[in-house]
Write a protein that holds these residues in place. Structure first.
Motif, PDB file in Angstrom:
ATOM      1  N   ALA A  82      -3.729   2.875  -4.134  1.00 51.88           N
ATOM      2  CA  ALA A  82      -3.498   2.682  -2.702  1.00 51.88           C
ATOM      3  C   ALA A  82      -4.778   2.254  -1.997  1.00 51.88           C
ATOM      4  O   ALA A  82      -4.775   1.330  -1.162  1.00 51.88           O
ATOM      5  CB  ALA A  82      -2.954   3.971  -2.081  1.00 51.88           C
ATOM      6  N   TRP A 129      -6.647   2.923   9.795  1.00 54.23           N
ATOM      7  CA  TRP A 129      -5.658   2.959   8.725  1.00 54.23           C
ATOM      8  C   TRP A 129      -6.338   2.937   7.361  1.00 54.23           C
ATOM      9  O   TRP A 129      -5.973   3.694   6.463  1.00 54.23           O
ATOM     10  CB  TRP A 129      -4.725   1.760   8.875  1.00 54.23           C
ATOM     11  CG  TRP A 129      -3.700   1.627   7.792  1.00 54.23           C
ATOM     12  CD1 TRP A 129      -2.515   2.299   7.706  1.00 54.23           C
ATOM     13  CD2 TRP A 129      -3.772   0.775   6.657  1.00 54.23           C
ATOM     14  NE1 TRP A 129      -1.842   1.910   6.574  1.00 54.23           N
ATOM     15  CE2 TRP A 129      -2.581   0.974   5.916  1.00 54.23           C
ATOM     16  CE3 TRP A 129      -4.708  -0.143   6.191  1.00 54.23           C
ATOM     17  CZ2 TRP A 129      -2.308   0.295   4.733  1.00 54.23           C
ATOM     18  CZ3 TRP A 129      -4.443  -0.832   5.009  1.00 54.23           C
ATOM     19  CH2 TRP A 129      -3.259  -0.603   4.296  1.00 54.23           C
ATOM     20  N   ALA A 174      -5.457  -1.328  -0.136  1.00 57.12           N
ATOM     21  CA  ALA A 174      -5.830  -1.294   1.276  1.00 57.12           C
ATOM     22  C   ALA A 174      -7.114  -2.083   1.528  1.00 57.12           C
ATOM     23  O   ALA A 174      -7.219  -2.823   2.509  1.00 57.12           O
ATOM     24  CB  ALA A 174      -5.994   0.156   1.739  1.00 57.12           C
ATOM     25  N   THR A 217       0.832  -1.209   0.000  1.00 49.56           N
ATOM     26  CA  THR A 217       0.000   0.000   0.000  1.00 49.56           C
ATOM     27  C   THR A 217       0.862   1.254   0.000  1.00 49.56           C
ATOM     28  O   THR A 217       0.555   2.237  -0.682  1.00 49.56           O
ATOM     29  CB  THR A 217      -0.934   0.016   1.223  1.00 49.56           C
ATOM     30  OG1 THR A 217      -1.697  -1.191   1.251  1.00 49.56           O
ATOM     31  CG2 THR A 217      -1.882   1.203   1.164  1.00 49.56           C
ATOM     32  N   PHE A 218       1.955   1.200   0.739  1.00 51.20           N
ATOM     33  CA  PHE A 218       2.814   2.378   0.818  1.00 51.20           C
ATOM     34  C   PHE A 218       3.608   2.622  -0.455  1.00 51.20           C
ATOM     35  O   PHE A 218       4.114   3.723  -0.656  1.00 51.20           O
ATOM     36  CB  PHE A 218       3.735   2.269   2.040  1.00 51.20           C
ATOM     37  CG  PHE A 218       3.149   2.909   3.264  1.00 51.20           C
ATOM     38  CD1 PHE A 218       1.784   2.848   3.490  1.00 51.20           C
ATOM     39  CD2 PHE A 218       3.937   3.560   4.178  1.00 51.20           C
ATOM     40  CE1 PHE A 218       1.222   3.436   4.610  1.00 51.20           C
ATOM     41  CE2 PHE A 218       3.401   4.164   5.300  1.00 51.20           C
ATOM     42  CZ  PHE A 218       2.030   4.099   5.514  1.00 51.20           C
ATOM     43  N   THR A 265      -2.468   8.605   9.325  1.00 49.80           N
ATOM     44  CA  THR A 265      -2.275   7.318   8.648  1.00 49.80           C
ATOM     45  C   THR A 265      -0.906   6.742   8.953  1.00 49.80           C
ATOM     46  O   THR A 265      -0.753   5.537   9.195  1.00 49.80           O
ATOM     47  CB  THR A 265      -2.449   7.482   7.131  1.00 49.80           C
ATOM     48  OG1 THR A 265      -3.706   8.105   6.863  1.00 49.80           O
ATOM     49  CG2 THR A 265      -2.398   6.130   6.424  1.00 49.80           C
ATOM     50  N   THR A 276       1.250   4.866  -1.988  1.00 43.95           N
ATOM     51  CA  THR A 276       1.245   6.124  -1.241  1.00 43.95           C
ATOM     52  C   THR A 276       2.490   6.948  -1.534  1.00 43.95           C
ATOM     53  O   THR A 276       2.424   8.170  -1.714  1.00 43.95           O
ATOM     54  CB  THR A 276       1.157   5.834   0.267  1.00 43.95           C
ATOM     55  OG1 THR A 276      -0.032   5.074   0.535  1.00 43.95           O
ATOM     56  CG2 THR A 276       1.095   7.123   1.064  1.00 43.95           C
ATOM     57  N   THR A 321       0.068   3.344  10.968  1.00 44.63           N
ATOM     58  CA  THR A 321       0.903   2.350  10.300  1.00 44.63           C
ATOM     59  C   THR A 321       1.992   1.837  11.235  1.00 44.63           C
ATOM     60  O   THR A 321       2.228   0.620  11.324  1.00 44.63           O
ATOM     61  CB  THR A 321       1.555   2.958   9.041  1.00 44.63           C
ATOM     62  OG1 THR A 321       0.529   3.328   8.121  1.00 44.63           O
ATOM     63  CG2 THR A 321       2.491   1.960   8.375  1.00 44.63           C
ATOM     64  N   VAL A 329      -6.046   5.859   4.434  1.00 46.42           N
ATOM     65  CA  VAL A 329      -5.573   5.639   3.065  1.00 46.42           C
ATOM     66  C   VAL A 329      -6.607   6.129   2.056  1.00 46.42           C
ATOM     67  O   VAL A 329      -6.270   6.782   1.060  1.00 46.42           O
ATOM     68  CB  VAL A 329      -5.252   4.151   2.834  1.00 46.42           C
ATOM     69  CG1 VAL A 329      -4.939   3.890   1.356  1.00 46.42           C
ATOM     70  CG2 VAL A 329      -4.074   3.717   3.701  1.00 46.42           C
TER      71      VAL A 329
END
Length: 414
Positions: free
Chosen positions: A379, A280, A383, A221-222, A317, A225, A321, A284
């Motif tokens: 993202a 979270w 998520a 996911t990051f 967020t 991001t 995380t 996102v």
């Protein structure tokens, strides 16, 4: 300072290692944007500038987890000092090659070396986790504080980097970033009392921290991001230049970080209940939605307002995380686990910087804001698909007897 923040600094040495971490993290916000500014000034090629920024980020993505794994095994001081000296020497080489207009390939060689910067934020958060192990409320506040520090770096870092490179000489921004790195890391590693105890190799029988399904969701996911962040940086510089105010890009990006900083400060004061995984997911999705107004940006003031609003979703967020990493990764791999999330961001920054640079060169800055919008949608999709793995109770294996009292409900790290 509000009382929850004041309370966490009652621990001996906390103020000192957090302050050192501030200086050590300044290059995170200065180096990439400084290289973009430097190269665009010297050559006028945003494609090359974005590709070099991507190289920095990719090198950090490859080397960061390896450095942190060594730190978990051998300690921060023993590992970070030689790595930092190598990175600083590479920065110097990059600046010389750029100033002397040497072939492009030399820039990429030294950019790869300069990207081997240790994840100082992970090192500082590991110290907080060591101090407040099992104290969910204090860890939530500590992680929120470090998120504020991150955003303060992103407020002042681009201003310093872009401002020096445009007002002094093109190489000034990356140069000062390298100086901050050396000061921060050597100051941090001089503080031995709060350094987490290393875990010898024989204690690392579970392989990489990426064996955790929850951590894999966070990292993937990051990546998306990070693509948002990398693209926004490059496109904003180009957007400001198209309107004849290139130096104003640092102020606009500072407003973006300011929104995140204020949100993080408020978030740290809250005593939240419920599942961190749910917060979270909401965070996102909010980051993804906040990219939509950027498609309408027609002026720098409008862009600044839109980015301020977009920034409000970032720090909460990120704090959540770190809480999820602390839940899903064994204690003896915590620094590595935190670094993997930074690695995901670094890969995304690389992709976003490169993609945005090519789009700007081909179609202009306004078209470039489509890149973070697409990244935000990806993202959110990842998520949603991975939410179940984060919501499931984390396996407790590998954490050690010190952690048997940790709670697994929503109050663990707020």
């Amino acid at each position: 300072m509000p009382s929850p923040y004041r309370a966490i600094f009652a621990a001996p040495g906390a103020r000192e290692f957090s302050a050192a971490g501030f200086f050590g993290r300044m290059p995170l916000s200065m180096m990439g944007i400084g290289v973009v500014t430097m190269v665009s000034q010297l050559t006028g090629r945003y494609g090359l500038a974005g590709a070099l920024s991507a190289t920095l980020a990719m090198a950090a993505a490859v080397m960061g987890p390896q450095v942190s794994r060594l730190v978990d095994r051998h300690g921060q001081r023993r590992v970070l000092r030689p790595v930092t000296l190598f990175a600083a020497a590479s920065v110097a080489g990059l600046l010389v090659c750029a100033q002397q207009r040497l072939p492009d390939w030399t820039l990429f060689v030294f950019a790869a070396g300069a990207g081997c910067v240790p994840s100082v934020g992970s090192m500082v958060r590991a110290r907080w986790a060591e101090i407040y192990r099992g104290s969910g409320r204090q860890l939530h506040t500590a992680y929120s504080w470090e998120s504020i520090v991150d955003e303060v770096c992103f407020i002042f870092g681009p201003i310093i980097s872009i401002g020096l490179s445009t007002a002094w000489f093109p190489e000034a921004g990356p140069l000062i970033a390298g100086v901050f790195l050396v000061i921060g890391v050597f100051w941090l590693t001089a503080q031995r009392a709060t350094e987490p105890k290393p875990h010898p190799k024989e204690q690392h029988t579970g392989g990489s921290a990426l064996r955790s399904p929850g951590l894999r969701v966070l990292v993937v996911t990051f990546v998306a991001t990070g693509t948002i962040f990398g693209a926004v940086d490059v496109v904003t510089v180009a957007f400001a230049e198209e309107r004849g105010h290139k130096a104003a890009a640092s102020l606009v990006l500072a407003v973006y970080a300011l929104g995140s900083c204020l949100a993080g400060a408020v978030f740290g004061l809250l005593h939240l209940r419920g599942k961190p995984s749910t917060r979270w997911l909401v965070g996102v999705c909010a980051m993804a939605v906040s990219m939509i107004p950027l498609q309408l940006a027609g002026s720098l003031p409008f862009l600044a307002v839109a980015l301020f609003v977009a920034g409000l979703a970032i720090a909460p967020t990120m704090v959540t995380t770190m809480a999820l990493v602390e839940q899903h990764v064994p204690r003896n791999q915590l620094t590595e686990g935190m670094t993997w999330t930074s690695t995901g961001l670094a890969v995304g920054v690389a992709l976003g910087s490169s993609a945005a640079g090519w789009v700007v060169d081909a179609s202009g800055a306004e078209a470039g804001y489509a890149v973070p919008a697409v990244a935000g949608a990806l993202a959110a999709a990842v998520a949603f698909l991975g939410y179940r793995r984060l919501a499931e109770p984390a396996p407790r294996g590998g954490r050690g007897e010190d952690d048997r009292h940790l709670r697994t409900d929503g109050e663990h790290v707020a």
